[in-house]
Enzyme design. Structure first.
Site: not given
Ligand SMILES: [Zn+2]
Ligand SMILES: *[C@@H]1O[C@H](CO)[C@@H](O)[C@H](O)[C@H]1NC(C)=O
Ligand SMILES: *[C@@H]1O[C@H](CO)[C@@H](O)[C@H](O)[C@H]1NC(C)=O
Length: 275
Positions: A43, A88, A90, A139, A167, A212
């Protein structure tokens, strides 16, 4: 009847011979096996450097950008066999965003949803899973600028040695670990990819150490990799949780190492294997 007996005996023989052959193959493989080293870069995205979850805004006041030269130096100087970049990643309606709690209010356990603030843990009873969730600002939304991997990070050639893992893509469960979601129900493709390259040792760098990086390290150990966290190639969110996770690594036989020592460690691991 006689025929059936014959068939049974033949089948048993075939099983026996096949079993022996497999064992022999395994033995040969073991004898010629070698260590395969992977560097995981967790990340290193703008969201955690200067974006909406910039580490320098959180309590430990660390600077996420500082990991970039450390990781670049590792990539240039250590002969890793495999490189993994995680992101990351999302959807807009992700469960971890505090802005989405209103839309999920019917699933909030206990207190009224309006009482929650950033950093609190809420228990959601649905819609898909019962899950505990720390609330973060919005985020790393898919395809936004801040979700990109920091541009200054090197991506070595050849490309076959690199995997990119996204992820946290399920709106209804978060994923700190690059291997599994927080409920440990679904795996990403990471373990499969590492297995396909016969990886034995996993070195972990990136952001954030106490979330993470920690979850990824614990899973790497759980999936039986020799696991190392490169401390000076990581930055974290909060001093307390950083300390907690460093202790947690030791308890779980995850080694905490410094980037300057990795070459030596790899040499030592190779010597142990060749004894
Ligand atoms: Zn996150
Ligand atoms: C955090 O880092 C960014 C990028 O380096 C910088 O622009 C910002 O001023 C920093 N914020 C704090 C609170 O230090
Ligand atoms: C973060 O840093 C990158 C690279 O320096 C820059 O392009 C981007 O505009 C910055 N983002 C913010 C929100 O400051």
């Amino acid at each position: 009847m006689l025929f059936l007996k014959f068939l049974l005996i033949t089948t048993i023989c075939i099983f026996f011979i096949e079993g022996k052959r497999r064992n022999e193959q395994k033995r040969i493989k073991k004898k010629t096996s070698k260590n395969v080293y992977a560097l995981l870069i967790v990340d290193v995205q703008y969201c955690f450097i200067n974006g909406s979850l910039a580490l320098n805004q959180s309590s430990a006041r660390q600077n996420g950008a500082e990991v970039i030269p450390v990781i670049n130096k590792l990539i240039k100087s250590v002969p890793f066999d495999v490189f993994v970049y995680t992101m990351d990643w999302h959807p807009k309606d992700h469960i971890s965003f505090i802005d989405n709690i209103k839309d999920r209010q019917e699933y909030v356990l206990g207190d009224h949803y309006e009482q929650y603030k950033i950093g609190d843990t809420v228990t959601y009873t649905g819609p898909k899973y019962w899950t505990k969730q720390i609330l973060w600002p919005t985020h790393c939304v898919q395809n936004t600028f801040e979700a990109q991997i920091a541009e200054d990070l090197i991506h070595p050639l050849p490309n076959q040695k690199i995997f990119y893992i996204k992820k946290g893509t399920d709106p209804d469960v978060d994923s700190y670990s690059a291997f599994t979601d927080n409920n440990k129900l679904h795996m990403t493709i990471l373990n499969e990819k590492l297995k396909s390259k016969h990886v034995t040792h996993v070195f972990i760098s990136g952001l954030a150490l106490d979330y993470c990086v920690a979850a990824t390290a614990l899973d790497a150990k759980h999936f039986n990799y020799k696991t190392f966290v490169i401390q000076d190639a990581c930055r974290g969110v909060d001093e307390k949780t950083i300390k907690f996770q460093l202790r947690n690594f030791k308890k779980n036989h995850i080694r905490i190492v410094q980037s300057a020592d990795i070459k030596k460690i790899i040499k030592h691991e190779d010597q142990k294997t060749n004894l």
